[in-house]
Design an enzyme around this catalytic site. Structure first.
Site, PDB file in Angstrom:
ATOM      1  N   LYS A  71       0.800  -1.230   0.000  1.00  0.00           N
ATOM      2  CA  LYS A  71       0.000   0.000   0.000  1.00  0.00           C
ATOM      3  C   LYS A  71       0.833   1.281   0.000  1.00  0.00           C
ATOM      4  O   LYS A  71       0.398   2.321  -0.490  1.00  0.00           O
ATOM      5  CB  LYS A  71      -0.922   0.016   1.224  1.00  0.00           C
ATOM      6  CG  LYS A  71      -2.036  -1.027   1.197  1.00  0.00           C
ATOM      7  CD  LYS A  71      -3.087  -0.702   0.158  1.00  0.00           C
ATOM      8  CE  LYS A  71      -4.298  -1.637   0.266  1.00  0.00           C
ATOM      9  NZ  LYS A  71      -5.222  -1.444  -0.875  1.00  0.00           N
ATOM     10  N   GLU A  92      -9.374   6.285   3.310  1.00  0.00           N
ATOM     11  CA  GLU A  92     -10.214   5.247   3.893  1.00  0.00           C
ATOM     12  C   GLU A  92      -9.325   4.036   4.101  1.00  0.00           C
ATOM     13  O   GLU A  92      -8.285   3.903   3.462  1.00  0.00           O
ATOM     14  CB  GLU A  92     -11.369   4.890   2.938  1.00  0.00           C
ATOM     15  CG  GLU A  92     -11.054   3.816   1.891  1.00  0.00           C
ATOM     16  CD  GLU A  92     -10.002   4.233   0.880  1.00  0.00           C
ATOM     17  OE1 GLU A  92      -9.793   5.440   0.695  1.00  0.00           O
ATOM     18  OE2 GLU A  92      -9.388   3.341   0.248  1.00  0.00           O
ATOM     19  N   SER A 150       1.318  -9.740  -0.851  1.00  0.00           N
ATOM     20  CA  SER A 150       1.080  -8.290  -0.818  1.00  0.00           C
ATOM     21  C   SER A 150       1.326  -7.669   0.549  1.00  0.00           C
ATOM     22  O   SER A 150       1.605  -6.480   0.647  1.00  0.00           O
ATOM     23  CB  SER A 150      -0.333  -7.978  -1.292  1.00  0.00           C
ATOM     24  OG  SER A 150      -1.285  -8.670  -0.513  1.00  0.00           O
TER      25      SER A 150
END
Lengths: 391, 262
Positions: free
Chosen positions: A88, A110, A375
């Site tokens: 991210k 968010e 991830s």
């Protein structure tokens, strides 16, 4: 200088379905991103921080014990080794740098599992920007550690108690904040969904994942992999991982959605496997919806995949048949979570464990060269895992 | 009744329009016909009926909560359409909602259903002119007006585009933000309305943050109508079921209508 052409749609998917108030901000963002992406100074700052702060490039790790058990040749792209523990931060860094360049002084985001919220709070701390993170109330409970991390980083976490109290409602609330404070605020959407230009922009900030993987694989193995696998919620890690491989026709790509209690039960978060196209959060894409167009509640053990929509480009890649999307149910995901931990000493995030679950589906010939995108790491899920699993 | 005919009638009387928004299904769908008639009687010139949606990104807490209560009661868009079709009002009805329920049914079919239910126009909170080609075509074919929103952030070019595709009226948003009650109407709203006048002859109504006769009076000095939503939705939910509170509420609505008479 080449001009970046930013498509507003991928095939028929994407577009801009937003309140009028946001359109000028989206236009401004599109232009600013296009300029920044072509600006060597911006690129140097972005790439420099990816290297020196985030810790890129992340390694490609061979997985001999998984390979032995599955009969495939399994390699793992280690996005779990990024600073803050997941992919991210690539996008959070890119967007916050862009927001600063645009003169915005306040950042909102968010978050579902909390990884995007933590990444955004981290970059805001580093850049000295005010940061507000919206998080579904249910997620603030199941990802408590990440809530604490965000607060420690100086961000304000606002629990969202409307609707289903999960990721989609956090997005709703962040959109409402943005409509209200659009002059000084940039909204860092954490997935490859949302109105144009977000799906394209978020993908660009994550393409580094696939670019590195492709080069690392070629260098080590002398050939391209046969198969690439990534988990898909909104789909940011997957689109970043897939993008470099899309032109390589020999590389088969698989996106793994949250199967929840099983797609047949209706309690899942797999719009590409069991949804229909529609409009949510500013974009036209596959959606979980009822016969009258109301958005359905989702179910998944992973807060990060617990979302009824998906990025527009994934809808396109599904429809043209370039990527195969399939679900993995919670039960097999938890097994994969243990499996990867025990076999390779890698504790994955619940989200990432979805991608590993399909290694046990028997989809490919023995000897197939498979790369799985890990991830994110599972630290955030330890409390929940300790409640579910008896060891 | 066509929206344009209502504004023509108002002009003849020297009045501006009172546009009232209610959520279908709150306090109940069964109450909708009575609420609609009572509001018409109290002075509503146009009635906007909100179709509850699961993810209302343009709405503030009051209308969100109201929509959620309606959804919790099991209210669906098709039930709303059926109930609206049974109304017998002398004022135009406008359906307000979000794009996905219309898309799911099919745009031509949805526009046709609206026309069959006697609806005069639609407002889609998350549909901008650039994405609305097919919807405008379907609405035009069904002879249902398409009302688009112009915002304080809209550039002149965007104001022009919004005006070009708006029929019935243009919805001028008084502030950046979501729906909800406000203390006063932003000064800049008059500038937006004046600017929009340069692009269209269609009436212009102002909404967001309007709740009191003073707000209505000041808006009606430069606009063709004032739109009231959150204040009414909140009051209906609290006061409709009780006879005395209901009468008091309707008296306040009458005062709002008086404020449109200059």
């Amino acid at each position: 200088m080449a001009e970046t052409v930013i498509p507003s749609r991928f095939g028929e998917f994407g577009g801009r379905y937003v309140p009028e108030t946001l359109v000028p901000a989206l236009d401004e963002l599109t232009a600013a991103f296009g300029e920044a992406w072509e600006d060597s100074e911006f690129q140097a700052e972005f790439r420099g921080l990816l290297r020196d702060y985030v810790g890129r490039p992340t390694p490609l790790t061979e997985a001999p014990r998984l390979s032995e058990e599955t009969g495939y040749l399994v390699s793992i792209k280690r996005e779990d080794l990024n600073h803050t523990g997941a992919h991210k931060i690539n996008n959070a860094l890119g967007q916050v740098l862009l927001a600063k360049r645009m003169g915005k002084t306040r950042i909102i985001a968010e978050t579902g599992a909390g990884q995007h919220g933590v990444a955004t709070a981290t970059i805001c701390a580093k850049m000295g920007l005010k940061c507000v993170v919206y998080m579904g109330e249910e997620d603030t409970e199941r990802q408590r550690l990440n809530v604490f991390r965000m607060k420690l980083l100086g961000a304000e976490v606002r629990p969202v108690s409307s609707g289903t109290k999960t990721l989609k409602d956090a997005l709703n609330e962040a959109m409402r904040d943005w409509v209200t404070n659009v002059e000084d605020t940039h909204y860092v959407i954490g997935t490859a969904a949302g109105p144009h230009p977000y799906p394209f922009m978020v993908r660009q900030f994550h393409t580094v994942i696939g670019e590195e993987t492709r080069a690392q694989y070629l260098e080590r193995h002398g050939v391209l992999p046969d198969v690439g696998v990534a988990c898909v919620g909104g789909g940011s890690n997957a689109i970043g991982f897939f993008h470099a491989f899309v032109p390589d026709e020999s590389v088969r790509l698989y996106g793994v959605e949250a199967g929840g209690d099983g797609v047949a039960t209706g309690r899942h978060a797999a719009p590409l496997s069991a949804g229909r196209p529609g409009v949510l959060h500013g974009s036209y894409s596959y959606l979980m919806q009822d016969d009258e167009g109301q958005i359905l509640a989702t179910a998944s053990v992973s807060a990060g995949l617990d979302y009824p929509g998906v990025g527009a480009e994934h809808s396109y890649l599904k429809d043209i048949g370039r990527v195969t999307y399939l679900p993995a149910a919670d039960e097999e995901v938890l097994e994969a979570f243990r499996w990867l931990s025990e076999k390779e000493g890698l504790i994955p995030a619940f989200e990432s464990a979805h991608a590993f679950a399909v290694l046990r589906h028997g989809l490919w010939e023995p000897g197939t060269r498979v790369v799985v995108n890990l991830s994110g790491r599972g630290d955030k899920d330890m409390e929940r895992a300790s409640q579910i699993l008896s060891l | 009744m066509k929206i344009q005919d209502q504004f023509a009638a108002l002009r003849t009387k020297g009045e501006k329009g009172l546009v009232l928004f209610i959520t279908a299904g709150d306090p109940s769908l069964e109450a909708l016909p009575d609420i609609a008639e009572a509001l018409q009687e109290a002075g509503a010139d146009i009635l906007e009926i909100g179709v509850p949606f699961t993810d209302p990104i343009a709405d503030g807490p009051v209308i969100q909560a109201s929509s959620q209560r309606a959804l919790d009661r099991g209210v669906t868009p098709s039930q709303v359409m059926d109930t609206v079709g049974e109304l017998s009002l002398d004022i135009p009805v406008v359906l307000m909602g979000y794009f996905n329920p219309a898309h799911r049914v099919g745009l031509s079919e949805y526009a046709r259903l609206m026309a069959a239910a006697g609806v005069s126009g639609s407002i889609m909170c998350d549909l901008i002119p650039e994405e609305a080609g097919e919807w405008i075509e379907a609405s035009t074919a069904a002879e249902v007006d398409t009302v688009f929103l112009a915002a304080p952030t809209s550039t002149l070019e965007r104001q022009r585009v919004v005006c070009e595709v708006s029929t019935g009226f243009v919805y001028a948003v008084s502030r950046t933000g979501v729906t909800g009650v406000g203390a006063e109407v932003a000064q800049s709203t008059e500038g937006l309305v004046t600017s929009l006048r340069g692009f269209t002859d269609v009436p212009i109504c102002v909404g967001f943050g309007i709740s009191q006769p003073d707000h209505v009076r000041s808006v009606c000095e430069y606009a063709d109508g004032a739109i009231i939503g959150s204040w009414l939705v909140d009051r209906l939910a609290r006061d409709w079921e009780d006879a005395a509170s209901r009468s008091a509420l309707l008296r306040e609505v009458k005062a709002l209508k008086e404020a449109t008479k200059g």
